[in-house]
Every structure is written in C-alpha cells, then in structure tokens.
Design a protein around this motif. Sequence first.
Motif, PDB file in Angstrom:
ATOM      1  N   TYR A   1      -2.707   3.166   7.261  1.00 27.96           N
ATOM      2  CA  TYR A   1      -1.742   3.599   6.251  1.00 27.96           C
ATOM      3  C   TYR A   1      -1.672   5.119   6.208  1.00 27.96           C
ATOM      4  O   TYR A   1      -2.688   5.807   6.304  1.00 27.96           O
ATOM      5  CB  TYR A   1      -2.139   3.059   4.870  1.00 27.96           C
TER       6      TYR A   1
ATOM      7  N   ALA B   1      -3.700   6.739  -4.090  1.00 30.55           N
ATOM      8  CA  ALA B   1      -3.590   5.488  -3.351  1.00 30.55           C
ATOM      9  C   ALA B   1      -3.320   4.332  -4.306  1.00 30.55           C
ATOM     10  O   ALA B   1      -3.923   4.235  -5.371  1.00 30.55           O
ATOM     11  CB  ALA B   1      -4.878   5.222  -2.585  1.00 30.55           C
ATOM     12  N   SER B   2      -2.423   3.472  -3.900  1.00 35.08           N
ATOM     13  CA  SER B   2      -2.173   2.240  -4.633  1.00 35.08           C
ATOM     14  C   SER B   2      -2.109   1.098  -3.631  1.00 35.08           C
ATOM     15  O   SER B   2      -1.731   1.293  -2.469  1.00 35.08           O
ATOM     16  CB  SER B   2      -0.877   2.326  -5.440  1.00 35.08           C
ATOM     17  N   GLY B   3      -2.512  -0.080  -4.073  1.00 37.37           N
ATOM     18  CA  GLY B   3      -2.499  -1.233  -3.181  1.00 37.37           C
ATOM     19  C   GLY B   3      -3.729  -1.344  -2.308  1.00 37.37           C
ATOM     20  O   GLY B   3      -3.821  -2.257  -1.488  1.00 37.37           O
ATOM     21  N   LEU B   4      -4.632  -0.394  -2.432  1.00 37.41           N
ATOM     22  CA  LEU B   4      -5.914  -0.470  -1.736  1.00 37.41           C
ATOM     23  C   LEU B   4      -6.962   0.226  -2.593  1.00 37.41           C
ATOM     24  O   LEU B   4      -6.636   1.004  -3.483  1.00 37.41           O
ATOM     25  CB  LEU B   4      -5.844   0.138  -0.340  1.00 37.41           C
TER      26      LEU B   4
ATOM     27  N   VAL C   1       0.831  -1.197   0.000  1.00 36.95           N
ATOM     28  CA  VAL C   1       0.000   0.000   0.000  1.00 36.95           C
ATOM     29  C   VAL C   1       0.866   1.247   0.000  1.00 36.95           C
ATOM     30  O   VAL C   1       1.836   1.340   0.754  1.00 36.95           O
ATOM     31  CB  VAL C   1      -0.928   0.012   1.223  1.00 36.95           C
TER      32      VAL C   1
ATOM     33  N   TYR D   1     -12.366   1.980   2.247  1.00 40.80           N
ATOM     34  CA  TYR D   1     -11.679   2.513   3.419  1.00 40.80           C
ATOM     35  C   TYR D   1     -12.298   3.822   3.878  1.00 40.80           C
ATOM     36  O   TYR D   1     -12.865   4.570   3.075  1.00 40.80           O
ATOM     37  CB  TYR D   1     -10.203   2.768   3.107  1.00 40.80           C
TER      38      TYR D   1
ATOM     39  N   ASN E   1      -8.959   6.221  -7.545  1.00 38.11           N
ATOM     40  CA  ASN E   1      -8.323   5.919  -6.263  1.00 38.11           C
ATOM     41  C   ASN E   1      -7.554   7.126  -5.719  1.00 38.11           C
ATOM     42  O   ASN E   1      -6.423   6.988  -5.221  1.00 38.11           O
ATOM     43  CB  ASN E   1      -7.388   4.716  -6.388  1.00 38.11           C
TER      44      ASN E   1
END
Length: 124
Positions: free
Chosen positions: A114, A24-27, A2, A32, A76
């Motif tokens: 995060y 955002a990357s990985g989520l 993330v 969230y 994202n």
Amino acid sequence: HVQLVESGGGLVQPGGSLRLSCAASGLTTSNYCMGWFRQAPTKEREGVASMHRNGITTYADSVKGRFTISKDNNKNILYLQMNSLKSEDYAMYYCAAADSCVGWTRFIQDVYNYWGQGTQVTVS
C-alpha cells in the motif's frame, strides 16, 4: 479499504525542519512494516526510512542522523521528522505499508502493498 494519507510537506529553508505524517486507515500499523520513500524530479523513487513491525528502524545513508521515523500505533500514524534539511531533500515523499517485512532494510519497493499519494517537500 486501505488508505495512507500523507501530510506535513511544504516549503522550508535549508537547515530547517519538517515533520511528515501518514495517517493509515483499513490496516493496523503495528502489524506492518512501514516506510518512507521519496522521488525527486527526473530521479527514481528511493527509500528514506523504514520501520519493522517490531519497532527497529533503518535509514538511507543520505538521511542518517537527520531524519527520524516513528509511529503511534494507537493513532495508526507514521511520522518522519526531518531536520537539517538540504536542497537535495527536495522531493515528493510517500509512505508505504508492507505486510511482509522481507527486505525491509533494503527498501525493496515491490514488497510494499500500500502507498499513499505523497506530500511535496521543497527546500529552498
């Protein structure tokens, strides 16, 4: 893995505007609770604005009516539109993501899994 990467900070005169972005990357931001926090020199980090995964938002009293949090779930990206900036808005701004929305209206920082590295906002 993330990653949250903030951008858009800079130097602005009092009364001016800036728009911060948090990529955002990985989520998936739609899953969230997302928030913006800031930390001024010699002060503790504080919550500025947060958004529940259902889209409901909340703001610190100090920024209500001036700041707007939003997100583009397709891209994202989380945003913070900041208008009518004041000298007291000078701080490092961080975005954060939490998979639990417990206490999201109270900016409980321990809930956020995060964090980004921050982007500096200077109002002068």
